[in-house]
Motif scaffolding. Structure first.
Motif, PDB file in Angstrom:
ATOM      1  N   GLY A 121     -97.570  52.374  10.427  1.00  0.00           N
ATOM      2  CA  GLY A 121     -96.517  52.537  11.410  1.00  0.00           C
ATOM      3  C   GLY A 121     -95.952  51.202  11.855  1.00  0.00           C
ATOM      4  O   GLY A 121     -96.520  50.135  11.590  1.00  0.00           O
ATOM      5  N   ALA A 122     -94.826  51.253  12.561  1.00  0.00           N
ATOM      6  CA  ALA A 122     -94.237  50.034  13.098  1.00  0.00           C
ATOM      7  C   ALA A 122     -95.135  49.404  14.151  1.00  0.00           C
ATOM      8  O   ALA A 122     -95.107  48.191  14.355  1.00  0.00           O
ATOM      9  CB  ALA A 122     -92.858  50.337  13.679  1.00  0.00           C
ATOM     10  N   GLN A 123     -95.949  50.235  14.824  1.00  0.00           N
ATOM     11  CA  GLN A 123     -96.792  49.716  15.900  1.00  0.00           C
ATOM     12  C   GLN A 123     -97.771  48.667  15.382  1.00  0.00           C
ATOM     13  O   GLN A 123     -97.979  47.635  16.026  1.00  0.00           O
ATOM     14  CB  GLN A 123     -97.542  50.861  16.581  1.00  0.00           C
ATOM     15  N   GLU A 124     -98.385  48.904  14.219  1.00  0.00           N
ATOM     16  CA  GLU A 124     -99.268  47.877  13.674  1.00  0.00           C
ATOM     17  C   GLU A 124     -98.479  46.618  13.335  1.00  0.00           C
ATOM     18  O   GLU A 124     -98.960  45.499  13.543  1.00  0.00           O
ATOM     19  CB  GLU A 124    -100.000  48.374  12.429  1.00  0.00           C
ATOM     20  N   GLY A 125     -97.259  46.802  12.828  1.00  0.00           N
ATOM     21  CA  GLY A 125     -96.430  45.641  12.533  1.00  0.00           C
ATOM     22  C   GLY A 125     -96.208  44.775  13.757  1.00  0.00           C
ATOM     23  O   GLY A 125     -96.262  43.539  13.696  1.00  0.00           O
ATOM     24  N   THR A 302    -108.177  44.338  10.605  1.00  0.00           N
ATOM     25  CA  THR A 302    -107.869  45.434  11.543  1.00  0.00           C
ATOM     26  C   THR A 302    -107.918  46.768  10.798  1.00  0.00           C
ATOM     27  O   THR A 302    -108.943  47.433  10.764  1.00  0.00           O
ATOM     28  CB  THR A 302    -106.506  45.206  12.224  1.00  0.00           C
ATOM     29  N   THR A 303    -106.834  47.148  10.145  1.00  0.00           N
ATOM     30  CA  THR A 303    -106.808  48.419   9.416  1.00  0.00           C
ATOM     31  C   THR A 303    -107.204  48.273   7.949  1.00  0.00           C
ATOM     32  O   THR A 303    -107.269  49.269   7.231  1.00  0.00           O
ATOM     33  CB  THR A 303    -105.405  49.055   9.483  1.00  0.00           C
ATOM     34  N   VAL A 304    -107.438  47.045   7.492  1.00  0.00           N
ATOM     35  CA  VAL A 304    -107.817  46.718   6.107  1.00  0.00           C
ATOM     36  C   VAL A 304    -106.658  46.956   5.140  1.00  0.00           C
ATOM     37  O   VAL A 304    -106.254  46.072   4.404  1.00  0.00           O
ATOM     38  CB  VAL A 304    -109.072  47.489   5.644  1.00  0.00           C
ATOM     39  N   ASN A 305    -106.139  48.164   5.121  1.00  0.00           N
ATOM     40  CA  ASN A 305    -104.945  48.450   4.322  1.00  0.00           C
ATOM     41  C   ASN A 305    -104.304  49.733   4.859  1.00  0.00           C
ATOM     42  O   ASN A 305    -104.835  50.380   5.758  1.00  0.00           O
ATOM     43  CB  ASN A 305    -105.257  48.570   2.830  1.00  0.00           C
ATOM     44  N   THR A 306    -103.151  50.046   4.314  1.00  0.00           N
ATOM     45  CA  THR A 306    -102.419  51.246   4.705  1.00  0.00           C
ATOM     46  C   THR A 306    -102.702  52.349   3.690  1.00  0.00           C
ATOM     47  O   THR A 306    -102.794  52.084   2.485  1.00  0.00           O
ATOM     48  CB  THR A 306    -100.903  50.946   4.772  1.00  0.00           C
ATOM     49  N   SER A 307    -102.832  53.579   4.164  1.00  0.00           N
ATOM     50  CA  SER A 307    -103.192  54.710   3.317  1.00  0.00           C
ATOM     51  C   SER A 307    -102.416  54.721   2.002  1.00  0.00           C
ATOM     52  O   SER A 307    -101.182  54.756   1.995  1.00  0.00           O
ATOM     53  CB  SER A 307    -102.936  56.014   4.065  1.00  0.00           C
ATOM     54  N   ALA A 308    -103.158  54.701   0.886  1.00  0.00           N
ATOM     55  CA  ALA A 308    -102.517  54.770  -0.431  1.00  0.00           C
ATOM     56  C   ALA A 308    -101.765  56.078  -0.603  1.00  0.00           C
ATOM     57  O   ALA A 308    -100.705  56.126  -1.239  1.00  0.00           O
ATOM     58  CB  ALA A 308    -103.567  54.606  -1.531  1.00  0.00           C
ATOM     59  N   LEU A 309    -102.291  57.155  -0.028  1.00  0.00           N
ATOM     60  CA  LEU A 309    -101.635  58.450  -0.168  1.00  0.00           C
ATOM     61  C   LEU A 309    -100.323  58.477   0.614  1.00  0.00           C
ATOM     62  O   LEU A 309     -99.308  59.001   0.127  1.00  0.00           O
ATOM     63  CB  LEU A 309    -102.578  59.560   0.313  1.00  0.00           C
ATOM     64  N   SER A 310    -100.320  57.918   1.804  1.00  0.00           N
ATOM     65  CA  SER A 310     -99.070  57.844   2.566  1.00  0.00           C
ATOM     66  C   SER A 310     -98.039  57.005   1.829  1.00  0.00           C
ATOM     67  O   SER A 310     -96.853  57.359   1.765  1.00  0.00           O
ATOM     68  CB  SER A 310     -99.333  57.236   3.948  1.00  0.00           C
ATOM     69  N   GLN A 311     -98.482  55.895   1.271  1.00  0.00           N
ATOM     70  CA  GLN A 311     -97.549  55.059   0.514  1.00  0.00           C
ATOM     71  C   GLN A 311     -97.016  55.803  -0.710  1.00  0.00           C
ATOM     72  O   GLN A 311     -95.833  55.677  -1.062  1.00  0.00           O
ATOM     73  CB  GLN A 311     -98.238  53.769   0.084  1.00  0.00           C
TER      74      GLN A 311
END
Length: 447
Positions: A121-125, A302-311
């Motif tokens: 999400g933009a919030q993590e950004g 923090t989150t390590v990475n962003t969900s591969a499935l969402s991407q």
């Protein structure tokens, strides 16, 4: 004889991080809870997309498109495709190249994929950018006022002082007010590190920055040695089909860190955002690296990475529309534009000019987006909002929390994104009845 259980350990709130006692962090929770308590109320509170615009079949179709892309365009075999979808993946992101193609097609933003970080999400950004940029106790973040509570909340979590810059009468942040604020902060011994703003249809005010003011802000950022943090969740949703250039599209001197999200345009549940951070970072050795790489280093802790499935799903959606998300989303734009016109029209109907004077009510007229601001003749606080929900069946958002230095006591944010036109009409009628009863000034307008 059983042994008595030990008393539970007590944790004094005063010994926890100070942000936990800040009312700012309660805003979203309060709105969610009050919505659940009054499920039948017409809710002008949430700035979320309308669920009727989504089709569950799009998820599987988009996933299929992405898998085909990996096989046919990227030349990956079955094992590599499986790894791409099921494993953690690269911290910086997996679909950076697809996002770069969409930004070029829709926004004329030329971004190297390696200058993009895919975020939760933009919030993590926002959190990553603030953590990277603000290094010492004298660093401050400038924000437009009123301002989205997500950025001020993130700054509070990181103990970064926030300094408001008022929006101008022409709409959006006033460039000369920004210049004056920067000079005043520096004179006081503080370092304005960056300035956050939403140039198009801002949350909460709905204001948009004229193109001339955008160019002036970019010139000021260069002259004042300041970074601009541009948040662009609503830029597609104008009342007409004309778009303004983003700050990043106009940025020739790498003064803009651009934050985007696919929550409003594609799929909010995917929680997929991104940061375009093409600024260069010089190390002690003199070698230049990428700000995006530094953000990825923070993300790895923090989150390590962003969900591969969402991407994968968002990547498939971009592939399916040929990276022209704006054109593919034209029916969605028309829906939200229609809702905003209905909201403005209904306010005018129940509060024509003479009634506005009698009841002390007024509002702005944004040129797009999800929000407008209603001025009331009494305090628009949480107690008034709950009374309105309980007795009149309509919800809205108090604006005071959006003003970092105080203000907005008699202002309410109305969002029209989550409703049908009929519910908007019903809600405005209920809101008018509430205002009439609250002020005790004649019969309910429009009745």
């Amino acid at each position: 004889m059983s042994t008595p259980s030990p008393a539970p350990t007590g944790l004094p709130l005063a010994e926890l991080h100070g942000s936990l006692a800040d009312p700012l962090l309660d805003q979203m929770t309060f709105l969610n809870e009050v919505t659940l308590r009054y499920p039948d109320a017409v809710s002008f509170a949430p700035g979320r997309p309308y669920e009727g615009l989504f089709d569950t079949a799009d998820i599987s179709a988009s996933l299929d498109s992405y898998v085909a892309h990996l096989r046919e365009d990227c030349g990956l075999d079955g094992d590599a495709v499986r790894s791409r979808l099921f494993q953690y993946g690269r911290t910086k992101g997996l679909i950076n190249d697809l996002i770069a193609r969409q930004l070029l097609a829709d926004e004329a933003i030329r971004a190297d994929p390696e200058d993009i970080v895919v975020t939760v999400g933009a919030q993590e950004g926002m959190l990553l950018v603030l953590r990277a940029l603000c290094a010492g106790p004298d660093d401050v973040l400038l924000v437009s006022s009123p301002c989205y509570v997500g950025i001020t909340g993130a700054a509070r979590l990181l103990d970064i002082p926030v300094v408001p810059v008022p929006e101008g009468a022409a709409g959006g942040m006033a460039p000369e007010a920004l210049a004056a604020t920067v000079r005043a902060e520096r004179a006081a011994g503080r370092r304005p590190r960056a300035c956050y703003l939403v140039p198009d249809f801002a949350n909460p005010s709905g204001a948009s920055l004229p193109v001339a003011a955008r160019r002036r802000l970019l010139d000021l950022a260069e002259d004042l040695d300041l970074l601009l943090i541009e948040d662009d969740p609503y830029g597609f949703f104008s009342l007409d089909d004309r778009s303004r250039p983003t700050l990043k599209a106009l940025d020739t001197r790498r003064r803009v860190v651009h934050i985007g999200s696919y929550a409003k345009t594609c799929f909010p549940g995917a929680r997929l955002g991104y940061v375009v951070a093409d600024q260069r970072v010089t190390g002690r050795s003199g070698a230049a690296g990428r700000l995006a790489d530094e953000l990825a280093r923070l993300k790895s802790m923090t989150t390590v990475n962003t969900s591969a499935l969402s991407q994968a799903v968002i990547g498939g959606m971009l592939l399916r529309c040929g990276f022209r998300l704006r054109a593919a989303g034209e029916p969605v734009r028309r829906f939200y534009a229609g809702n905003l016109r209905v909201l403005l029209g209904e306010l005018e109907r129940v509060f024509p000019a003479d009634r506005q004077a009698i009841h002390g009510v007024s509002w702005n007229a944004p040129s797009g987006g999800f929000f407008l601001v209603l001025t009331l003749p009494f305090e628009a606080d949480p107690e008034a909002m709950e009374e309105c929900a309980r007795d009149f069946g309509v919800l809205w958002t108090p604006m005071a929390a959006f003003y970092p230095a105080g203000g907005g006591a008699r202002l309410a944010r109305l969002s029209c994104s989550y409703l049908t036109p009929d519910r908007i009409r019903q809600g405005v009628g209920r809101l008018a009845a509430f205002v009439t009863v609250r002020t005790g000034r004649g019969p309910a307008p429009g009745r």
